[in-house]
Scaffold this active site. Sequence first.
Site, PDB file in Angstrom:
ATOM      1  CG  ASN A 111      -1.710   1.262   1.391  1.00 12.41           C
ATOM      2  OD1 ASN A 111      -1.730   2.106   0.489  1.00 12.41           O
ATOM      3  ND2 ASN A 111      -2.381   1.415   2.521  1.00 12.41           N
ATOM      4  CD  GLU A 139      -3.329  -2.351   7.202  1.00  9.37           C
ATOM      5  OE1 GLU A 139      -2.258  -2.636   6.670  1.00  9.37           O
ATOM      6  OE2 GLU A 139      -3.914  -1.265   7.015  1.00  9.37           O
ATOM      7  CB  SER A 195       5.415  -2.200  11.798  1.00 10.03           C
ATOM      8  OG  SER A 195       5.074  -0.857  12.088  1.00 10.03           O
ATOM      9  CE  LYS A 230       0.008   3.113   4.833  1.00 10.47           C
ATOM     10  NZ  LYS A 230       0.102   3.193   6.276  1.00 10.47           N
ATOM     11  N   GLY A 288       2.818   2.114  10.717  1.00 16.20           N
ATOM     12  CA  GLY A 288       3.809   3.180  10.570  1.00 16.20           C
ATOM     13  C   GLY A 288       4.562   3.498  11.849  1.00 16.20           C
ATOM     14  CD  GLU A 339      -2.734   5.461   6.775  1.00 15.60           C
ATOM     15  OE1 GLU A 339      -2.724   5.501   5.538  1.00 15.60           O
ATOM     16  OE2 GLU A 339      -1.846   4.895   7.445  1.00 15.60           O
ATOM     17  CG  HIS A 397      -5.701   2.097   5.215  1.00 16.38           C
ATOM     18  ND1 HIS A 397      -5.235   2.987   6.146  1.00 16.38           N
ATOM     19  CD2 HIS A 397      -4.731   1.164   5.046  1.00 16.38           C
ATOM     20  CE1 HIS A 397      -4.010   2.605   6.524  1.00 16.38           C
ATOM     21  NE2 HIS A 397      -3.686   1.504   5.874  1.00 16.38           N
TER      22      HIS A 397
END
Length: 248
Positions: A9, A166, A212, A11, A172, A96, A94
């Site tokens: 991904n 996730e 991660s 991003k 991250g 985010e 996602h």
Amino acid sequence: MRKKIIAGNWKMNMTPSQAVELVNTLKPLVANEEADVVFCVPAIDIVPVTEACKGTNIQVGAENMYFEESGAYTGEISPDMLTDAGVKYVVLGHSERREYFHETNADVNKKVLKALEHGITPIMCCGETLEQREQGVTMDFIRQQVKVGFQNVTADQAKTTVIAYEPIWAIGTGKTATTEQAEEVCRGIRECIAEIYDDATAAEIRIQYGGSVNAGNAAELFAQPDIDGGLVGGASLKADFGKIVNYK
Ligand code: 13P
């Protein structure tokens, strides 16, 4: 036997020209017959990346999609736009997008249904915050994300879908979930799918871990019985992604 699926991904990284350069660097490194390899890239990179991936084992995915067919939705991207450009997968829900763009479980459900209708495989994301983990409500929260996300999805459609677990606190941060934590939740998600549908559907659906993932931890994570690969952020932008794809 479920085929592993290892997806990057990207991003909001890589301009179109940088994207082509990255594909050319990664192309020889990500060859692996045993796994599906997917690059989920920003909308503007889809066309050049698809072109650059021709003749390779890399499949191209999008990072988002709108649930309407077309019309006055400035800035959105439609399922037909994605399929016409050669997109096979789309990351939906996602964390985010849920956090910064206020996507709800109901929105994600509409997107999942629309993607399936167009023959695009959804990679539906779910995952808890650190606070929820500490409160002991991880599985309750994720079960709700999965149950609402799969409303009106048939068993046959569910079998083709990918779920990415996730944990938000692992994204991250360099703080990967332990193998036990990741396997426990992925198993819980599979049990939830068995409850909604049946054991056969649960046995076929692919569940990824994301958060991660790197060249050092991929092998152990992907060896777990309920983890069918990974959704990789930061490490998918580096040569390390080749090591993750060839984790064995
Ligand atoms: P990182 O691998 O950078 O933690 O990102 C994970 C992720 O959000 C993939 O969708």
